[in-house]
Write a protein that holds these residues in place. Structure first.
Motif: not given
Length: 292
Positions: A193-197, A229-232, A285-289
């Motif tokens: 949920w932190p990623l989604a929010v 996912q692309a970064k992982l 998403g990239m920053a989350y990675y």
């Protein structure tokens, strides 16, 4: 002589008949110690080193004795969700049952996915009712006007879709990219949920920097899933639809293409696509990675 032959024939018939009737009884097993003696056949000795398993494998007969909630299909015969009646049914589950089972599976993976999907569907239905459209346009659309008076619209707009095609595409991506990503994050006890929010807020705020009008939808969230996912897993194959043509590309290639399209698309003021919101989701998403 004829009488003797006739009598002999009768006795022979009687013996043959008696033999046939008694033949099943000759196959009765008799256990003596560790030797299994099969009458009418050979003897079989038990293996003294054999160790019985702690529990016997579950058989279909065992399943009949207790209620269960799944389907076992064998050709045209279906073993339905058992209700204790021990009856077989050729009826397939209803549409509602199929949707319910799918929702439960998604919820078991991550409540974020199931709740986000169900709320998005509910808001879409409300958009089709004219009486709710005024309320939805004030609270479920991200715009500069709503930002100052109704700041919650920045987040709520992510679950808002007025077009069925928009909803369908976003939910397909949301429920396809979400489950494998949740399994990856689960290894480090990070929830989804932190990623989604965060992606929803990031997409909305980036849109408000230069965006005109309003935006809504889960696109920013789903693109943040794809970016992470692309970064992982940069070499993982992902399916995409370009125009009307389905293609499969590496995740890193898909991320690069989407970044380019979103960046250049944001320069077109006449575009009806919220490219800035997409760009915000990708960047988050990239920053989350990097943070993960």
């Amino acid at each position: 002589m004829t009488l003797f032959a006739s009598s002999t024939t009768k006795w022979l018939r009687a013996i043959v008949l008696l033999t046939l009737l008694c033949r099943p009884c000759l196959a009765v097993a008799r256990i003596t110690g560790s030797v299994l003696d099969m009458r009418g056949g050979a003897s079989f000795e038990r293996n003294p080193n054999y160790v019985a398993p702690p529990s016997a494998p579950v058989t279909l007969g065992d399943l009949e004795k207790q209620p269960s909630g799944f389907w076992v299909e064998t050709e045209s015969l279906q073993y339905g969700a058992n209700d204790g009646t021990n009856q077989y049914s050729n009826q397939k589950p209803s549409m509602w049952q199929t949707v319910s089972d799918y929702t439960k599976r998604i919820h078991a993976i991550s409540p974020t996915l199931s709740v986000g999907s169900l709320v998005s569907i509910a808001i879409f239905v409300m958009w089709q009712i004219p009486a709710f459209q005024g309320i939805l346009s004030r609270h479920f659309v991200c715009s500069r006007n709503n930002l100052y008076t109704r700041p919650q619209s920045v987040l709520l707009s992510a679950v808002s879709h007025s077009s069925f095609f928009h909803l369908l595409m976003n939910l397909m991506a949301f429920t396809s990219l979400g489950p494998p990503l949740r399994q990856t994050l689960k290894s480090t006890n990070w929830p989804l949920w932190p990623l989604a929010v965060g992606a929803a807020l990031s997409g909305s705020f980036v849109f408000l920097i230069k965006g005109y009008g309003g935006c809504m939808g889960l696109s920013g969230v789903t693109l943040s899933f794809l970016a992470l996912q692309a970064k992982l897993f940069p070499d993982r194959q992902l399916g995409m639809v370009l125009a009307v043509f389905p293609v499969r590309v590496k995740a890193q290639v898909a991320l690069t293409l989407l970044l380019v399209v979103s960046a250049f698309g944001s320069l077109d003021r006449k575009s009806r696509v919220a490219h800035l919101a997409h760009l915000g989701g990708l960047l988050y998403g990239m920053a989350y990675y990097e943070a993960w």
